[in-house]
Scaffold this active site. Structure first.
Site, short mmCIF file in Angstrom:
data_model
loop_
_atom_site.label_atom_id
_atom_site.label_comp_id
_atom_site.label_asym_id
_atom_site.label_seq_id
_atom_site.Cartn_x
_atom_site.Cartn_y
_atom_site.Cartn_z
N ASP A 1 -4.66 -0.17 -1.95
CA ASP A 1 -3.86 0.95 -2.46
C ASP A 1 -2.38 0.67 -2.29
OD1 ASP A 1 -4.24 1.19 0.36
OD2 ASP A 1 -3.63 3.29 0.29
N GLU B 1 -5.19 2.52 3.07
CA GLU B 1 -4.32 2.18 4.21
C GLU B 1 -3.03 2.98 4.16
OE1 GLU B 1 -1.12 0.08 6.40
OE2 GLU B 1 -1.25 0.55 4.27
#
Length: 402
Positions: A75, A144
């Site tokens: 991400d 994350e």
């Protein structure tokens, strides 16, 4: 002509995995294709629906040895597209005056370059007939950038993780405008807190005592005084504040304030959220008792918006043969490293909490720090250098005996 590895890297950058709605399905499709082309085992775990944790595995000759983990997150953070010179998910390749190219994309530094370098390095090793002694696991984990609770945190509690028998991990680092590479052997603990202050209410024209905002201001004042002391301590010791020393002190920033209904009404409550990153040498329990004392002192409530995971540090002493092999490889390439504490948070904190030594390192040197910044870019030459670095690192680390 564009090198094939650059084309693959740009394809990865073009998958829009921006929070809060990452295209994880498109990301999984891309990564599965890479695994099939390279010849790696592929597994996708949806520990939370729509949020796949991707595992690619290259089996070593000796499965009894501790394995090597190569971790990266898929991400990326949001963009303000109006401030970008090129569309942030176009991975536009722009020539420079010195014959290099810049690749502009969100995630180019943080951290798709690292995940791509892993893949290209293993592709190189396989093409040259190299095989590992230890099993290698590549992890591509979600979320994350929003704390990792649905990614690495959950994955560590799975049978798949336990079966990995992990012994050492590489994870993300950060760019350095200088010529060295950062090697992060620990990081600060993300200790964000939320204070809710309640008080007397009434008309905005009055001198009302014990208001919610007066309590909030007192808490903020004490935390700001602590913040200033930490900053001065850092400057006194190092002369300046930079990425190599920031991790050795605790930072505090008031980033969210909520409260109020209209300008002539004294509100009965105010809420404030502080981003606090606690240094590894600070007693976390003692520090949180101090925060709790602040809340009690000003008759307020305290809560932690996210689970606090003590980050800890990885041993880089003589007993850590993986770390010293890494240094040996980089020395052979005449690359110097700066050992440091990561100033923010990465998924390495979960790995370290599980007892796995982890080093955060990225091939980003002689380049501005652009993670989470407009016009994030990497140079093509840095990417190619990164592939070369990881090719040797992965080969040497995965062939350590004993």
């Amino acid at each position: 002509m564009e090198p094939a590895c650059i084309t693959r890297f740009r394809e990865y950058l073009q998958v829009n995995t921006m929070q809060p709605n990452p295209d994880y399905a498109g990301c999984e499709k891309y990564l599965k294709k890479q695994a099939e082309e390279i010849g790696l085992e592929f597994k996708s775990l949806e520990l939370v629906p729509g949020k796949p944790t991707i595992i690619m595995t290259w089996r070593g000759f000796d499965p009894t040895l501790k394995s090597l983990i190569l971790n990266s997150h898929t991400d990326v953070v949001p963009v303000f597209e109006e401030f970008w010179d090129y569309p942030p998910f176009s991975a536009t390749r722009v020539p420079t005056d010195n014959g290099d190219f810049r690749i502009y994309a969100r995630g180019s530094q943080d951290m798709k370059i690292v995940g791509s370098c892993y893949l290209e390095a293993i592709r190189n090793l396989k093409e040259h007939g190299k095989n590992p002694l230890r099993t290698i696991h590549l992890l591509f984990v979600p979320d994350e950038e929003i704390g990792g609770e649905d990614g690495m945190m959950k994955f560590l509690h799975t049978p798949e993780f336990k079966e990995m028998n992990a012994g050492f991990a590489l994870d993300e680092g950060i760019a350095n405008p200088g010529p060295e590479l950062y090697a992060f052997y620990g990081e600060r603990t993300n200790n964000a807190v939320k204070f809710t202050c309640r008080g007397n209410t009434g008309h905005g024209s009055q001198f009302i005592t014990d208001t919610a905002v007066s309590k909030l201001l007192n808490i903020s004042r004490e935390l700001t005084e602590f913040r200033n002391e930490e900053e001065q301590r850092l400057i006194s010791k190092y002369g300046e504040v930079n990425q190599s020393n920031l991790g050795f002190v605790t930072t505090v920033n008031l980033n969210i304030i909520n409260g109020g209904v209209q300008v002539n009404v004294v509100p009965d409550n105010f809420q404030a959220e502080f981003d606090i990153r606690v240094s590894p040498d600070t007693d976390l329990e003692e520090f949180n008792l101090w925060l709790k004392g602040l809340a009690e002192k000003y008759d307020s409530e305290i809560e932690y918006p996210h689970e606090v995971v003590r980050s800890g540090v990885s041993d880089i002493g003589p007993s850590n043969k993986f770390y010293h092999k890494m240094v040996e490889v980089l020395d052979a390439k005449e690359l110097k490293i700066i050992n440091a504490i990561f100033p923010a948070a990465t998924d390495s904190r979960y790995l370290r909490a599980a007892g796995i030594p982890a080093i955060g390192i990225s091939p980003l040197r002689n380049i501005p720090v652009l993670l989470h910044v407009h016009n994030e870019y990497v140079t093509e030459s840095l990417f190619m250098e990164g592939v070369d670095i990881y090719t040797d690192l992965i080969h040497e680390l995965s062939n350590l005996e004993g």
